[in-house]
Design an enzyme around this catalytic site. Structure first.
Site, PDB file in Angstrom:
ATOM      1  N   GLN A  72       0.823  -1.217   0.000  1.00  0.00           N
ATOM      2  CA  GLN A  72       0.000   0.000   0.000  1.00  0.00           C
ATOM      3  C   GLN A  72       0.862   1.274   0.000  1.00  0.00           C
ATOM      4  OE1 GLN A  72      -3.605   1.004   2.773  1.00  0.00           O
ATOM      5  NE2 GLN A  72      -1.780   1.561   3.926  1.00  0.00           N
ATOM      6  N   LEU A  94      14.912  -9.870   0.495  1.00  0.00           N
ATOM      7  CA  LEU A  94      15.491  -8.642   1.033  1.00  0.00           C
ATOM      8  C   LEU A  94      16.504  -8.805   2.152  1.00  0.00           C
ATOM      9  CD1 LEU A  94      12.344  -6.466   0.810  1.00  0.00           C
ATOM     10  CD2 LEU A  94      14.533  -5.919  -0.181  1.00  0.00           C
ATOM     11  N   ALA A  97       9.538  -2.457   3.508  1.00  0.00           N
ATOM     12  CA  ALA A  97       9.461  -3.921   3.533  1.00  0.00           C
ATOM     13  C   ALA A  97       9.263  -4.355   4.978  1.00  0.00           C
ATOM     14  CB  ALA A  97      10.745  -4.508   2.977  1.00  0.00           C
ATOM     15  N   SER A 109       3.749  -6.839   8.317  1.00  0.00           N
ATOM     16  CA  SER A 109       2.971  -5.728   8.875  1.00  0.00           C
ATOM     17  C   SER A 109       1.727  -6.170   9.648  1.00  0.00           C
ATOM     18  CB  SER A 109       2.557  -4.764   7.761  1.00  0.00           C
ATOM     19  OG  SER A 109       1.768  -5.442   6.813  1.00  0.00           O
ATOM     20  N   SER A 162       6.484   2.602  13.591  1.00  0.00           N
ATOM     21  CA  SER A 162       5.064   2.318  13.813  1.00  0.00           C
ATOM     22  C   SER A 162       4.609   2.775  15.185  1.00  0.00           C
ATOM     23  CB  SER A 162       4.880   0.804  13.701  1.00  0.00           C
ATOM     24  OG  SER A 162       3.666   0.410  14.257  1.00  0.00           O
ATOM     25  N   GLU A 200       3.019   1.065  17.009  1.00  0.00           N
ATOM     26  CA  GLU A 200       3.119  -0.124  17.870  1.00  0.00           C
ATOM     27  C   GLU A 200       4.343  -0.081  18.783  1.00  0.00           C
ATOM     28  OE1 GLU A 200       1.407  -3.342  18.141  1.00  0.00           O
ATOM     29  OE2 GLU A 200      -0.317  -2.299  17.294  1.00  0.00           O
ATOM     30  N   TYR A 214       5.855  -7.829  16.815  1.00  0.00           N
ATOM     31  CA  TYR A 214       5.912  -6.812  15.768  1.00  0.00           C
ATOM     32  C   TYR A 214       6.439  -5.500  16.348  1.00  0.00           C
ATOM     33  CZ  TYR A 214       4.253  -3.273  12.465  1.00  0.00           C
ATOM     34  OH  TYR A 214       4.182  -2.207  11.609  1.00  0.00           O
ATOM     35  N   LYS A 245       9.949  -3.599  15.422  1.00  0.00           N
ATOM     36  CA  LYS A 245       9.929  -2.238  14.858  1.00  0.00           C
ATOM     37  C   LYS A 245      10.691  -1.264  15.757  1.00  0.00           C
ATOM     38  CE  LYS A 245       7.656  -2.150  10.959  1.00  0.00           C
ATOM     39  NZ  LYS A 245       8.219  -1.581   9.729  1.00  0.00           N
ATOM     40  N   HIS A 256      -2.872   3.438   8.851  1.00  0.00           N
ATOM     41  CA  HIS A 256      -3.231   4.181   7.645  1.00  0.00           C
ATOM     42  C   HIS A 256      -3.751   3.192   6.617  1.00  0.00           C
ATOM     43  CE1 HIS A 256       1.009   3.310   7.948  1.00  0.00           C
ATOM     44  NE2 HIS A 256       1.099   3.241   6.625  1.00  0.00           N
ATOM     45  N   ARG A 286      -5.486  -1.455   0.909  1.00  0.00           N
ATOM     46  CA  ARG A 286      -5.176  -2.188   2.141  1.00  0.00           C
ATOM     47  C   ARG A 286      -5.492  -3.669   1.939  1.00  0.00           C
ATOM     48  NH1 ARG A 286      -1.946  -1.954   6.486  1.00  0.00           N
ATOM     49  NH2 ARG A 286      -2.898  -1.079   8.352  1.00  0.00           N
TER      50      ARG A 286
HETATM   51  P1  GDP Z   1      -3.409  -3.222  13.662  1.00  0.00           P
HETATM   52  O1  GDP Z   1      -3.622  -1.972  14.446  1.00  0.00           O
HETATM   53  O2  GDP Z   1      -2.177  -3.162  12.825  1.00  0.00           O
HETATM   54  O3  GDP Z   1      -3.453  -4.438  14.495  1.00  0.00           O
HETATM   55  O4  GDP Z   1      -4.613  -3.263  12.584  1.00  0.00           O
HETATM   56  P2  GDP Z   1      -5.806  -4.301  12.350  1.00  0.00           P
HETATM   57  O5  GDP Z   1      -6.686  -3.700  11.294  1.00  0.00           O
HETATM   58  O6  GDP Z   1      -5.290  -5.679  12.072  1.00  0.00           O
HETATM   59  O7  GDP Z   1      -6.582  -4.351  13.741  1.00  0.00           O
HETATM   60  C1  GDP Z   1      -7.129  -3.211  14.317  1.00  0.00           C
HETATM   61  C2  GDP Z   1      -7.957  -3.594  15.520  1.00  0.00           C
HETATM   62  O8  GDP Z   1      -9.117  -4.289  15.078  1.00  0.00           O
HETATM   63  C3  GDP Z   1      -7.285  -4.548  16.522  1.00  0.00           C
HETATM   64  O9  GDP Z   1      -7.519  -4.026  17.815  1.00  0.00           O
HETATM   65  C4  GDP Z   1      -7.996  -5.871  16.363  1.00  0.00           C
HETATM   66  O10 GDP Z   1      -8.085  -6.617  17.578  1.00  0.00           O
HETATM   67  C5  GDP Z   1      -9.374  -5.375  15.962  1.00  0.00           C
HETATM   68  N1  GDP Z   1     -10.177  -6.385  15.254  1.00  0.00           N
HETATM   69  C6  GDP Z   1     -11.416  -6.819  15.606  1.00  0.00           C
HETATM   70  N2  GDP Z   1     -11.852  -7.754  14.756  1.00  0.00           N
HETATM   71  C7  GDP Z   1     -10.866  -7.929  13.835  1.00  0.00           C
HETATM   72  C8  GDP Z   1     -10.745  -8.764  12.688  1.00  0.00           C
HETATM   73  O11 GDP Z   1     -11.616  -9.555  12.361  1.00  0.00           O
HETATM   74  N3  GDP Z   1      -9.594  -8.637  11.966  1.00  0.00           N
HETATM   75  C9  GDP Z   1      -8.586  -7.749  12.320  1.00  0.00           C
HETATM   76  N4  GDP Z   1      -7.495  -7.662  11.567  1.00  0.00           N
HETATM   77  N5  GDP Z   1      -8.688  -6.959  13.412  1.00  0.00           N
HETATM   78  C10 GDP Z   1      -9.811  -7.038  14.147  1.00  0.00           C
END
Ligand code: GDP
Length: 330
Positions: A22, A65, A87, A90, A131, A133, A155, A159, A185, A190
């Site tokens: 992305q 990489l 890279a 993620s 990040s 994170e 992760y 990072k 983002h 995505r």
């Molecule tokens: P992240 O911030 O990089 O972990 O981005 P994500 O989009 O993977 O997750 C964002 C938030 O959505 C986290 O707090 C997950 O616990 C919550 N979440 C709830 N249901 C889901 C799901 O079905 N898939 C993902 N990916 N996240 C979920």
């Protein structure tokens, strides 16, 4: 002819690691508009659909990489003015499943880039995709660049190591090496396993009668979500600054997954409560704290502002999914 070659050679050169993702794809578009020549690294298994419109304008190299030799060879051959490293592993659950791989890509690769640039191209500017994170479970919200780091996932730790190393090379070796601390983002590019795209896709499918349920984990989780196309502008500005520094790139606003559901389904005239089920298997064992970024430094020093609002971002993602599905039935 000679004249045109000279013009070509005067163009700035950027190496983008992770160009098929992305952020890599949005940045490549931005740099092409600005007249850069681009070399993009990608992996064999990458889905190249988000860069299919760019392939005639960029040089692409498939590379494993973590091999420092490849980085040395390409960096010396291409002599980039700027290197952007996107890279990485993620998806956070993937870093629990295979932390070794997460460290190989998210940390060791950065070490290789920093070493190679230090030894062979010390004038090259380096961007590292850090990040939110790295803050994990932060003591304060919103966070700024001086908030203590407290990652809670492999992760986040991988990072953070890369983030600290980038700062160390900047201070110890005088390199223009910076980390962008990006908050979540999103965009129509995505991947489907992130929650925003999962919701946008399901809402579109439900509106077209293609599916009946959306299963999610913790829908009370909150994130500071911005538009990836806005964020890559902040990234580019970081490498154009007079002095190297780390910056938070965020919107400063927090929304819950419930808010995202309401905006996405509402945009299609649907009520999300009728379609969403929670699934305990999707609830993460460890959640981050309230991650909200304060982008004041980027605003003040880089003049960067996010342009796309939360509601506009949700609509953009849902509309893109509806358009994709409509194309696939024709
Ligand atoms: P992240 O911030 O990089 O972990 O981005 P994500 O989009 O993977 O997750 C964002 C938030 O959505 C986290 O707090 C997950 O616990 C919550 N979440 C709830 N249901 C889901 C799901 O079905 N898939 C993902 N990916 N996240 C979920």
């Amino acid at each position: 002819m000679e004249g045109s070659r000279v013009t070509l050679n005067q163009k700035k050169r950027a190496l983008i690691a992770g160009i098929a993702g992305q952020d890599g794809s949005y940045l490549a578009e931005l740099l092409l508009e600005k007249g850069y020549r681009i070399l993009g690294f990608l992996k064999k298994e990458d889905d190249v659909s988000v860069i299919s419109h760019l392939v005639k304008d960029v040089v692409l190299e498939e590379t494993e990489l973590v091999r420092k030799e490849d980085i040395i060879r390409w960096t010396r051959l291409f002599a980039p003015d700027e290197v952007y490293n996107f890279a990485g592993v993620s998806f956070i659950p993937a870093s629990w499943d295979d932390p070794y791989r997460a460290f190989q890509v998210n940390t060791l690769l950065v070490t290789a880039f920093l070493e190679v640039l230090k030894d062979h191209c010390p004038g090259t500017r380096f961007y590292q995709a850090s990040s939110s994170e790295i803050f994990g479970d932060p003591p304060v919200s919103p966070q700024d660049e001086s908030t203590p780091h407290n990652p809670v996932t492999p992760y986040g730790v991988s990072k953070l190591a890369a983030h600290l190393l980038t700062g160390l090379y900047r201070r110890r070796h005088g390199m223009f090496a910076v980390s962008g601390i990006l908050y979540n983002h999103e965009s129509p590019r995505r991947q489907d396993y992130f929650v925003t795209q999962k919701i946008a896709r399901a809402a579109a499918e439900i509106s077209l009668g293609r599916t009946e349920k959306l299963r999610l984990g913790n829908i009370d989780a909150k994130r500071d979500w911005g538009f990836a196309g806005d964020f890559v502008l902040g990234i580019w500005l970081m490498l154009q600054a007079k002095e190297p520094d780390d910056y938070i790139i965020a919107t400063g606003k927090s929304h819950s997954i419930r808010d995202f559901l309401s905006a996405a389904f509402g945009h299609l005239g649907l009520s999300w409560e009728e379609w969403v089920e929670t699934d305990a298997a999707l609830v993460r064992p460890v959640e981050v704290g309230l991650l909200v970024g304060n982008p004041a430094r980027a605003r003040k020093k880089l003049g960067w502002e996010p342009a796309v609002s939360f509601d506009a971002l949700v609509r953009m993602m849902v509309d893109a999914q509806v358009a994709r599905l409509s194309r696939s039935v024709k």
